[in-house]
Structures are given as structure tokens and as C-alpha cells.
Write a protein that holds these residues in place. Structure first.
Motif, PDB file in Angstrom:
ATOM      1  N   ALA A   1       0.831  -1.203   0.000  1.00  0.00           N
ATOM      2  CA  ALA A   1       0.000   0.000   0.000  1.00  0.00           C
ATOM      3  C   ALA A   1       0.863   1.249   0.000  1.00  0.00           C
ATOM      4  O   ALA A   1       0.547   2.248  -0.671  1.00  0.00           O
ATOM      5  CB  ALA A   1      -0.939   0.001   1.204  1.00  0.00           C
ATOM      6  N   GLU A   2       1.961   1.230   0.748  1.00  0.00           N
ATOM      7  CA  GLU A   2       2.873   2.382   0.749  1.00  0.00           C
ATOM      8  C   GLU A   2       3.493   2.572  -0.623  1.00  0.00           C
ATOM      9  O   GLU A   2       3.606   3.703  -1.118  1.00  0.00           O
ATOM     10  CB  GLU A   2       3.967   2.184   1.796  1.00  0.00           C
ATOM     11  CG  GLU A   2       4.958   3.340   1.872  1.00  0.00           C
ATOM     12  CD  GLU A   2       6.043   3.128   2.917  1.00  0.00           C
ATOM     13  OE1 GLU A   2       7.036   3.891   2.890  1.00  0.00           O
ATOM     14  OE2 GLU A   2       5.905   2.201   3.736  1.00  0.00           O
ATOM     15  N   ALA A   3       3.879   1.479  -1.267  1.00  0.00           N
ATOM     16  CA  ALA A   3       4.460   1.569  -2.607  1.00  0.00           C
ATOM     17  C   ALA A   3       3.454   2.158  -3.599  1.00  0.00           C
ATOM     18  O   ALA A   3       3.805   2.989  -4.434  1.00  0.00           O
ATOM     19  CB  ALA A   3       4.916   0.188  -3.073  1.00  0.00           C
ATOM     20  N   ARG A   4       2.196   1.733  -3.497  1.00  0.00           N
ATOM     21  CA  ARG A   4       1.173   2.279  -4.391  1.00  0.00           C
ATOM     22  C   ARG A   4       0.998   3.776  -4.176  1.00  0.00           C
ATOM     23  O   ARG A   4       0.873   4.551  -5.134  1.00  0.00           O
ATOM     24  CB  ARG A   4      -0.168   1.576  -4.163  1.00  0.00           C
ATOM     25  CG  ARG A   4      -0.233   0.152  -4.655  1.00  0.00           C
ATOM     26  CD  ARG A   4      -1.676  -0.316  -4.748  1.00  0.00           C
ATOM     27  NE  ARG A   4      -2.384  -0.224  -3.483  1.00  0.00           N
ATOM     28  CZ  ARG A   4      -2.467  -1.203  -2.588  1.00  0.00           C
ATOM     29  NH1 ARG A   4      -1.869  -2.359  -2.814  1.00  0.00           N
ATOM     30  NH2 ARG A   4      -3.165  -1.035  -1.469  1.00  0.00           N
ATOM     31  N   ARG A   5       0.967   4.206  -2.927  1.00  0.00           N
ATOM     32  CA  ARG A   5       0.770   5.621  -2.637  1.00  0.00           C
ATOM     33  C   ARG A   5       1.941   6.457  -3.111  1.00  0.00           C
ATOM     34  O   ARG A   5       1.760   7.572  -3.605  1.00  0.00           O
ATOM     35  CB  ARG A   5       0.525   5.801  -1.138  1.00  0.00           C
ATOM     36  CG  ARG A   5      -0.824   5.234  -0.724  1.00  0.00           C
ATOM     37  CD  ARG A   5      -1.028   5.163   0.763  1.00  0.00           C
ATOM     38  NE  ARG A   5      -2.333   4.558   1.051  1.00  0.00           N
ATOM     39  CZ  ARG A   5      -2.779   4.276   2.262  1.00  0.00           C
ATOM     40  NH1 ARG A   5      -2.019   4.551   3.330  1.00  0.00           N
ATOM     41  NH2 ARG A   5      -3.969   3.722   2.423  1.00  0.00           N
ATOM     42  N   ILE A   6       3.133   5.926  -2.981  1.00  0.00           N
ATOM     43  CA  ILE A   6       4.306   6.618  -3.513  1.00  0.00           C
ATOM     44  C   ILE A   6       4.183   6.757  -5.032  1.00  0.00           C
ATOM     45  O   ILE A   6       4.461   7.817  -5.592  1.00  0.00           O
ATOM     46  CB  ILE A   6       5.587   5.841  -3.129  1.00  0.00           C
ATOM     47  CG1 ILE A   6       5.901   6.070  -1.642  1.00  0.00           C
ATOM     48  CG2 ILE A   6       6.766   6.250  -4.005  1.00  0.00           C
ATOM     49  CD1 ILE A   6       6.993   5.174  -1.090  1.00  0.00           C
TER      50      ILE A   6
ATOM     51  N   ARG B   1      13.596  -0.172  -6.947  1.00  0.00           N
ATOM     52  CA  ARG B   1      14.349   1.055  -6.685  1.00  0.00           C
ATOM     53  C   ARG B   1      13.360   2.129  -6.256  1.00  0.00           C
ATOM     54  O   ARG B   1      12.308   2.318  -6.880  1.00  0.00           O
ATOM     55  CB  ARG B   1      15.113   1.520  -7.925  1.00  0.00           C
ATOM     56  CG  ARG B   1      16.046   0.492  -8.509  1.00  0.00           C
ATOM     57  CD  ARG B   1      17.184   0.099  -7.584  1.00  0.00           C
ATOM     58  NE  ARG B   1      18.097   1.194  -7.290  1.00  0.00           N
ATOM     59  CZ  ARG B   1      19.252   1.038  -6.634  1.00  0.00           C
ATOM     60  NH1 ARG B   1      19.609  -0.171  -6.185  1.00  0.00           N
ATOM     61  NH2 ARG B   1      20.032   2.074  -6.406  1.00  0.00           N
ATOM     62  N   LEU B   2      13.699   2.836  -5.201  1.00  0.00           N
ATOM     63  CA  LEU B   2      12.826   3.853  -4.619  1.00  0.00           C
ATOM     64  C   LEU B   2      13.490   5.215  -4.726  1.00  0.00           C
ATOM     65  O   LEU B   2      14.671   5.374  -4.386  1.00  0.00           O
ATOM     66  CB  LEU B   2      12.562   3.517  -3.145  1.00  0.00           C
ATOM     67  CG  LEU B   2      11.744   4.533  -2.346  1.00  0.00           C
ATOM     68  CD1 LEU B   2      10.292   4.558  -2.824  1.00  0.00           C
ATOM     69  CD2 LEU B   2      11.818   4.213  -0.848  1.00  0.00           C
ATOM     70  N   ASP B   3      12.749   6.204  -5.199  1.00  0.00           N
ATOM     71  CA  ASP B   3      13.225   7.582  -5.204  1.00  0.00           C
ATOM     72  C   ASP B   3      13.469   8.006  -3.759  1.00  0.00           C
ATOM     73  O   ASP B   3      12.588   7.895  -2.902  1.00  0.00           O
ATOM     74  CB  ASP B   3      12.168   8.476  -5.857  1.00  0.00           C
ATOM     75  CG  ASP B   3      12.545   9.949  -5.839  1.00  0.00           C
ATOM     76  OD1 ASP B   3      13.736  10.266  -5.697  1.00  0.00           O
ATOM     77  OD2 ASP B   3      11.632  10.782  -5.958  1.00  0.00           O
ATOM     78  N   GLU B   4      14.665   8.500  -3.480  1.00  0.00           N
ATOM     79  CA  GLU B   4      15.041   8.811  -2.099  1.00  0.00           C
ATOM     80  C   GLU B   4      14.160   9.897  -1.483  1.00  0.00           C
ATOM     81  O   GLU B   4      14.001   9.953  -0.263  1.00  0.00           O
ATOM     82  CB  GLU B   4      16.511   9.224  -2.049  1.00  0.00           C
ATOM     83  CG  GLU B   4      17.464   8.086  -2.381  1.00  0.00           C
ATOM     84  CD  GLU B   4      18.913   8.494  -2.305  1.00  0.00           C
ATOM     85  OE1 GLU B   4      19.453   8.592  -1.182  1.00  0.00           O
ATOM     86  OE2 GLU B   4      19.506   8.733  -3.374  1.00  0.00           O
ATOM     87  N   ALA B   5      13.585  10.759  -2.304  1.00  0.00           N
ATOM     88  CA  ALA B   5      12.739  11.832  -1.781  1.00  0.00           C
ATOM     89  C   ALA B   5      11.277  11.413  -1.655  1.00  0.00           C
ATOM     90  O   ALA B   5      10.457  12.166  -1.136  1.00  0.00           O
ATOM     91  CB  ALA B   5      12.835  13.065  -2.682  1.00  0.00           C
ATOM     92  N   ALA B   6      10.934  10.222  -2.135  1.00  0.00           N
ATOM     93  CA  ALA B   6       9.533   9.801  -2.168  1.00  0.00           C
ATOM     94  C   ALA B   6       9.052   9.375  -0.787  1.00  0.00           C
ATOM     95  O   ALA B   6       9.791   8.764  -0.012  1.00  0.00           O
ATOM     96  CB  ALA B   6       9.352   8.653  -3.151  1.00  0.00           C
ATOM     97  N   THR B   7       7.800   9.683  -0.497  1.00  0.00           N
ATOM     98  CA  THR B   7       7.190   9.281   0.761  1.00  0.00           C
ATOM     99  C   THR B   7       5.686   9.147   0.580  1.00  0.00           C
ATOM    100  O   THR B   7       5.091   9.835  -0.259  1.00  0.00           O
ATOM    101  CB  THR B   7       7.490  10.294   1.877  1.00  0.00           C
ATOM    102  OG1 THR B   7       6.794   9.902   3.067  1.00  0.00           O
ATOM    103  CG2 THR B   7       7.022  11.691   1.482  1.00  0.00           C
TER     104      THR B   7
END
Length: 368
Positions: free
Chosen positions: A10-15, A249-255
Motif C-alpha cells: 500500500a505504501e508503494a502504491r501511494r508513492i 528502486r525507490l526515489d530517495e525523496a519519495a514518501t
């Protein structure tokens, strides 16, 4: 080496939704809602001129900006202001979109790809060096020109196993477009009008090829929020997503902190869902564009529009624009699960807004 941290799906989807400017805030860094800023954030506006509802670039812009822009804004930006330009991206796992409107300000990032495309040969191109020169001379003398007015003087006809056989002018123009030698000056309806790139695009520097590739990966990841390495290389940081296999891979600024969703009606080629494997892994959404599927085998319609509700994809709208009647006609809404009253009302409101933006009225045959 430490194991990458694991984040809930769910967190990945929201990001992912927030990165695509599809959350309730729709905010960009700096708070701008300008079309050019949106295009730069997304890195491109997809070009699919199929006009069953509206062209893809216009749909993507509307779903982010709504009535802050009008229905002619994208074409004005591309053809008058020339703030994005139409380009054929080199096909790769990183970029599933073949034709796109790319911000003109990002030309230095793409010039290395253009140079590489120009250097690539091939038997047909080698055989048609004279044809290439004659086409460019005609554009220099008489351009801009629609494709139908460009002489087919090919020295060797184009041959393929598909429908491109004999499309000599089209195939040479597409090669030259990818190489940055010609450019689309405008569109007359669905027809592209061509000119020399030097008369359409501004001059400017080119970044080092490796530097440009790394920066494109960083920007692509920023626009996606989270993606597989095949799409973004080494950009961002490694993470695992609960319920999926292998590294992301996750964008470091993403939340996802403070995420608030909204209902949006998406284009079938929207970047949130364009990479179908990522769509299935994060959203568990069953969807395919059925434009070229025989009518009897279609499940959702030729050009069904995915419905986003917060961080979930919850259905498809089978719709088309009837320009003669001035109407957006909805044949059916296919829900993945029974919707509550809030969702039905929100989808109705979004469709009403889309119809108004297109300059017509909403006609619903079956709400599903």
C-alpha cells in the motif's frame, strides 16, 4: 551488505500515485500547476493520437491539471510555444512509450540519444543515403510539409513482415525524427507536418552520454516513485515490496506520509499503468487495451479508461466522444468490486468534468 528494507505494498502504491501527481494534492515541487512543469516532472506526455475519447497527451494533462488548462493547451504548447517537442524515443525496457511530447528544456538530456540514433546504420538506410538527402533537400526548399507531399524517391523500398512494407517516406521520417534531424512542426488533424529540426528546435549543448543516461534514470524514477531496476537502472535506493519478489528502486525523496487520494479517470497509456507488469505487481489490476482486439472478444471496450480511487485501481469506463452530438458517451462502467455511493458519485463527477472539458455533455447508458 545489509538487506534492503521492506515496505508495504500500500505504501508503494501511494508513492507511485503521488509521484504521478494523481493524489489529492496534485502538488509539484514549487507548487506550480503549469503544463510545462507537469510535463517536466512526468518527463514526457505520451502521444497516442487515437481519438476515441481524446488524445493521450491531452488526457494525461487533464487528469493532472483539470480545468486549470483548456482542451487546446497541449497543442498550443507543442506547436506555438514549442515548449515540448514530439519525438520517438529509442525503444527500450526503460521506456515503453514510442512517441512522446518531451520538454524542449530537456533537449540536452536527449541529444546523446539522437546522436546515437543518427550513427546507427542498417542495410535499408545504407541503400537509401540518396533518398535521405533528397528528402532533406525537399524539406529545406519547401517545408514544412505533410508526409503526403514528400516525394517517395526511395532507392530501395522498405520491407518488413508487418504493415510498414512500402512506407518509405514514413520510415525515413521516423528515423530522422529519432536522430534529431527533422521535427514535427505541427499536426493537421492527425497528420504530422514535418520540417528540418534546426528550424523547429533551439540550438544548445549536449550532455555527456553516460551523464545524460544517469540523469534520465533519476528523473524517470522521480516521476514513478518506485520502479524495477530494468526501468530506472541504479537510480534511487534498493527496497523490497511486501508480497512481491526481487528488488525495487525507490526515489530517495519519495514518501507516502500524509497521502490523500482522489478519484481520477486515466488514459489507457497513463504512465501509472503503462508498464503493465508493474501495474499488476503493485495494484493487482486486470487490464488490457482492447483497441485492436476483435469486438466479440473485448471484456471492457475498445478504449476503456481505468478508474483510480486513492491508491487503488477499481474499474474501467467504456467511453467514447461523439463529436457530432457534442457528447461523452459512456456505454458501461465495469467495476472490479461493487462500489459504494461515495465512489459512484465521485466517478460521475469526474466524468461530468471530463465531458465539460471536452466541450460536451455526459450521456451514460449503463452505470454498471
Amino acid at each position: 551488505m545489509a538487506e534492503p528494507r521492506t515496505i508495504p505494498r500500500a505504501e508503494a502504491r501511494r508513492i507511485a500515485v503521488r509521484a504521478q501527481l494523481l493524489d489529492a494534492d496534485r502538488a509539484l515541487v514549487g507548487g506550480s500547476d503549469d503544463l510545462v512543469d507537469v510535463a517536466r516532472h512526468l518527463t514526457l506526455l505520451q502521444v497516442n493520437v487515437t481519438d476515441i475519447v481524446m488524445p493521450a497527451a491531452e488526457h494525461v494533462a487533464w487528469s493532472r491539471l483539470g480545468h486549470a488548462i483548456d482542451a487546446g493547451a497541449v497543442r498550443r504548447a507543442a506547436e506555438v510555444e514549442q515548449s515540448p517537442f514530439e519525438w520517438i524515443l529509442q525503444p527500450s525496457p526503460r521506456e515503453p512509450h514510442a512517441v512522446a511530447l518531451v520538454p524542449t528544456a530537456d533537449l540536452p538530456l536527449h541529444r546523446p540519444e539522437m546522436a546515437a540514433a543518427a550513427a546507427r546504420g542498417g542495410e535499408w538506410l545504407d541503400q537509401n543515403a540518396g533518398f535521405r538527402q533528397r528528402l532533406l533537400e525537399q524539406l529545406r526548399a519547401d517545408g514544412p510539409l505533410p508526409q503526403r507531399e514528400i516525394d517517395d524517391t526511395a532507392d530501395a523500398p522498405y520491407a518488413s513482415s508487418g504493415w510498414n512494407t512500402g512506407r518509405d517516406v514514413a520510415m525515413m521520417l521516423e528515423h530522422l525524427l529519432r536522430a534529431g534531424v527533422v521535427a514535427v512542426a505541427e499536426r493537421a488533424g492527425l497528420e504530422r507536418v514535418w520540417d528540418l529540426a534546426e528550424r523547429v528546435l533551439p540550438p544548445g549543448p549536449s550532455l555527456d552520454a553516460a551523464e545524460a543516461a544517469a540523469e534520465r534514470d533519476r528523473r524517470r524514477l522521480r516521476s514513478l516513485g518506485i520502479a524495477r531496476p530494468a526501468l530506472v537502472g541504479d537510480a534511487g535506493v534498493p527496497v523490497l515490496v511486501e508480497g512481491t519478489r526481487r528488488e525495487w528502486r525507490l526515489d530517495e525523496a519519495a514518501t507516502a506520509e500524509g497521502f490523500a487520494g482522489r478519484v481520477a479517470i486515466l488514459s489507457p497509456v497513463d504512465r501509472l499503468i503503462a508498464e503493465r507488469r508493474r501495474m499488476a505487481e503493485l495494484f493487482a489490476f486486470d487490464y488490457a487495451l482492447e483497441q485492436y482486439t476483435p469486438a466479440a472478444r473485448r471484456r471492457w471496450g475498445a478504449f476503456a479508461l481505468p478508474i483510480l480511487d486513492g491508491d487503488r485501481l477499481v474499474g474501467k469506463v467504456d467511453a467514447r466522444t461523439d463529436r457530432d452530438a457534442g457528447a461523452l458517451r459512456v456505454a458501461r462502467i465495469h467495476w472490479d468490486a461493487e462500489p459504494d455511493r461515495r465512489l459512484r458519485r465521485a466517478v460521475d463527477a469526474e466524468l461530468e468534468s471530463m465531458a465539460a472539458w471536452l466541450g460536451g455533455r455526459l450521456v451514460v447508458a449503463d452505470a454498471g
